[in-house]
Design a protein around this motif. Structure first.
Motif, mmCIF file in Angstrom:
data_model
loop_
_atom_site.group_PDB
_atom_site.id
_atom_site.type_symbol
_atom_site.label_atom_id
_atom_site.label_comp_id
_atom_site.label_asym_id
_atom_site.label_seq_id
_atom_site.Cartn_x
_atom_site.Cartn_y
_atom_site.Cartn_z
ATOM 1 N N GLY A 46 -5.912 -9.986 -8.050
ATOM 2 C CA GLY A 46 -4.965 -10.919 -8.668
ATOM 3 C C GLY A 46 -4.868 -12.213 -7.886
ATOM 4 N N ALA A 47 -4.813 -12.101 -6.558
ATOM 5 C CA ALA A 47 -4.756 -13.300 -5.713
ATOM 6 C C ALA A 47 -6.027 -14.128 -5.857
ATOM 7 C CB ALA A 47 -4.542 -12.884 -4.259
ATOM 8 N N PHE A 48 -7.170 -13.447 -5.966
ATOM 9 C CA PHE A 48 -8.458 -14.150 -6.126
ATOM 10 C C PHE A 48 -8.482 -14.932 -7.439
ATOM 11 C CE2 PHE A 48 -12.791 -14.306 -7.767
ATOM 12 C CZ PHE A 48 -13.469 -14.897 -6.705
ATOM 13 N N ILE A 49 -8.034 -14.266 -8.530
ATOM 14 C CA ILE A 49 -8.009 -14.936 -9.833
ATOM 15 C C ILE A 49 -7.041 -16.114 -9.801
ATOM 16 C CG2 ILE A 49 -7.401 -14.659 -12.271
ATOM 17 C CD1 ILE A 49 -8.279 -11.743 -12.058
ATOM 18 N N SER A 50 -5.884 -15.920 -9.150
ATOM 19 C CA SER A 50 -4.881 -16.981 -9.073
ATOM 20 C C SER A 50 -5.417 -18.194 -8.323
ATOM 21 C CB SER A 50 -3.620 -16.451 -8.384
ATOM 22 O OG SER A 50 -2.645 -17.462 -8.256
ATOM 23 N N ILE A 51 -6.116 -17.964 -7.197
ATOM 24 C CA ILE A 51 -6.653 -19.059 -6.387
ATOM 25 C C ILE A 51 -7.830 -19.737 -7.086
ATOM 26 C CG2 ILE A 51 -7.809 -19.611 -4.216
ATOM 27 C CD1 ILE A 51 -6.156 -17.336 -2.943
ATOM 28 N N VAL B 193 3.348 -12.858 -11.454
ATOM 29 C CA VAL B 193 2.669 -11.891 -12.325
ATOM 30 C C VAL B 193 1.939 -10.848 -11.484
ATOM 31 C CG1 VAL B 193 0.858 -11.600 -14.081
ATOM 32 C CG2 VAL B 193 2.449 -13.529 -14.220
ATOM 33 N N ILE B 194 1.400 -11.268 -10.351
ATOM 34 C CA ILE B 194 0.718 -10.326 -9.461
ATOM 35 C C ILE B 194 1.704 -9.266 -8.976
ATOM 36 C CG2 ILE B 194 -0.561 -10.057 -7.304
ATOM 37 C CD1 ILE B 194 -1.534 -12.921 -7.643
ATOM 38 N N LEU C 146 4.382 -8.355 -10.547
ATOM 39 C CA LEU C 146 4.674 -7.525 -11.718
ATOM 40 C C LEU C 146 3.604 -6.444 -11.882
ATOM 41 C CD1 LEU C 146 6.144 -6.833 -14.369
ATOM 42 C CD2 LEU C 146 4.752 -8.592 -15.489
ATOM 43 N N PHE C 147 2.345 -6.805 -11.704
ATOM 44 C CA PHE C 147 1.252 -5.846 -11.827
ATOM 45 C C PHE C 147 1.366 -4.737 -10.783
ATOM 46 C CE2 PHE C 147 -0.663 -8.394 -14.966
ATOM 47 C CZ PHE C 147 -1.753 -7.713 -15.492
ATOM 48 N N ILE C 148 1.750 -5.108 -9.575
ATOM 49 C CA ILE C 148 1.920 -4.098 -8.520
ATOM 50 C C ILE C 148 3.007 -3.101 -8.919
ATOM 51 C CG2 ILE C 148 2.578 -3.706 -6.121
ATOM 52 C CD1 ILE C 148 -0.178 -4.944 -6.470
ATOM 53 N N GLN C 149 4.105 -3.620 -9.489
ATOM 54 C CA GLN C 149 5.195 -2.757 -9.935
ATOM 55 C C GLN C 149 4.746 -1.843 -11.072
ATOM 56 O OE1 GLN C 149 8.254 -2.262 -8.803
ATOM 57 N NE2 GLN C 149 8.844 -0.895 -10.476
ATOM 58 N N LEU C 150 4.031 -2.417 -12.042
ATOM 59 C CA LEU C 150 3.576 -1.632 -13.192
ATOM 60 C C LEU C 150 2.499 -0.623 -12.798
ATOM 61 C CD1 LEU C 150 3.438 -4.409 -15.954
ATOM 62 C CD2 LEU C 150 5.213 -2.708 -15.578
ATOM 63 N N MET C 151 1.732 -0.939 -11.775
ATOM 64 C CA MET C 151 0.699 -0.023 -11.285
ATOM 65 C C MET C 151 1.320 1.293 -10.824
ATOM 66 S SD MET C 151 -2.638 -0.651 -11.187
ATOM 67 C CE MET C 151 -3.182 0.150 -9.669
ATOM 68 N N ASN C 152 2.545 1.209 -10.291
ATOM 69 C CA ASN C 152 3.231 2.440 -9.857
ATOM 70 C C ASN C 152 3.448 3.377 -11.033
ATOM 71 O OD1 ASN C 152 3.504 1.614 -7.157
ATOM 72 N ND2 ASN C 152 5.354 0.443 -7.611
ATOM 73 N N TYR C 153 3.751 2.837 -12.213
ATOM 74 C CA TYR C 153 3.962 3.659 -13.387
ATOM 75 C C TYR C 153 2.644 4.307 -13.852
ATOM 76 C CZ TYR C 153 8.388 1.107 -13.654
ATOM 77 O OH TYR C 153 9.613 0.554 -13.366
ATOM 78 N N ILE C 154 1.539 3.574 -13.721
ATOM 79 C CA ILE C 154 0.243 4.114 -14.139
ATOM 80 C C ILE C 154 -0.179 5.255 -13.233
ATOM 81 C CG2 ILE C 154 -2.217 3.594 -14.394
ATOM 82 C CD1 ILE C 154 -1.475 0.809 -15.272
ATOM 83 N N THR C 155 -0.132 5.025 -11.917
ATOM 84 C CA THR C 155 -0.545 6.070 -10.973
ATOM 85 C C THR C 155 0.384 7.271 -11.032
ATOM 86 O OG1 THR C 155 0.709 4.936 -9.216
ATOM 87 C CG2 THR C 155 -1.639 4.461 -9.379
ATOM 88 N N MET C 156 1.658 7.063 -11.388
ATOM 89 C CA MET C 156 2.609 8.154 -11.507
ATOM 90 C C MET C 156 2.291 9.023 -12.709
ATOM 91 S SD MET C 156 6.752 7.872 -12.002
ATOM 92 C CE MET C 156 6.567 6.976 -13.548
#
Length: 271
Positions: A242-247, A256-257, A259-269
């Protein structure tokens, strides 16, 4: 039913709060204090709703659990009683006792409790994927691929765990059969002065059972460690991409990055 609806509503609140965190970060970057106050008020309302949902679940879940376990044990017991003598004697009494105690406990822990969250977890997973795709399809695909790492680790270790569960169940039935026979034949043990031999056999069987349980505990610890390490790797991977795409392109905001980290917790859970 009410329990499912309440759980789904609580899932919606979790998603909204995650989106609010991203918005708050964007508001902080814009230095908009009035908008920040508005988000704070919305959070308070959502927090109160979430607490109410928790209270409802606390009252309904034990009731559902009781009904399910009573029906399940009644069905198992009725099937045992309905056997004819030849079929009944194919298994010793200790095996039936083990089914109605140890095996039922495992079903309660491993299946009944997880069934409460199945619908909400599926809903949370699908909703999370949709939201992530709306923000960034590329980062979403990267996140899904990376989130498979903990899942693969769980499959590799989980196969051994399933075998150990079955082995423990069989050993527990054998141990209970040994105890029952010796308590029933207690007078015989005394008459033939076999106390020391029986103690030795008890110690041997007890040690075997507890060794198998300890091995299972070790396997669970290894699985949790593997999942934790791989989850950290997957989250860092999403953060880095995400940081690479942003830069590189500026297509993704830093908020948004997060947010993705937060949502990733729901996926891995849910995997």
């Amino acid at each position: 039913n009410v329990l499912t609806f309440t759980s789904l509503l609580q899932t919606g609140i979790l998603i909204i709060i995650s989106l609010m965190l991203e918005k708050i970060m964007a508001i902080a970057s814009a230095r908009d204090l009035e908008a920040l106050y508005t988000q704070g008020l919305i959070f308070i309302v959502l927090f109160i709703l979430s607490v109410l949902m928790f209270i409802i679940i606390i009252f309904l879940k034990p009731k559902y659990q009781k009904i399910a376990l009573v029906q399940f044990k009644n069905n198992i017991y009725n099937q045992i009683i309905d056997k004819n003598i030849s079929n009944f004697t194919k298994c010793n009494t200790s095996a039936y006792i083990s089914i109605l105690t140890n095996d039922i406990h495992k079903i309660e822990e491993d299946y009944l409790f997880s069934s409460f969250d199945l619908i909400t977890n599926i809903t949370l997973f699908i909703t999370t994927i949709i939201i992530m795709f709306i923000y960034s399809p590329l980062l979403t695909i990267s996140g899904i691929v990376l989130s498979l790492l903990p899942f693969i680790g769980a499959i590799i270790v989980g196969g051994k765990l399933a075998f150990q569960e079955k082995d423990i169940s069989n050993q527990n039935a054998s141990f209970m059969h040994f105890i029952k026979d010796n308590l029933i034949g207690f007078s015989t043990v005394i008459v033939f002065k076999a106390e020391e031999k029986i103690k030795e056999l008890f110690n041997k069987n007890n040690n075997i059972l507890e060794t198998k349980k300890a091995n299972k505990t070790k396997t669970i610890a290894i699985m949790e460690m593997v999942q934790t390490v791989l989850s950290l790797i997957s989250q860092f991977g999403v953060f880095f991409i995400g940081a690479f795409i942003s830069i590189k392109t500026g297509a993704i905001a830093p908020s948004v990055i997060l947010l993705f980290i937060q949502l990733m917790n729901y996926i891995t859970m849910d995997l």
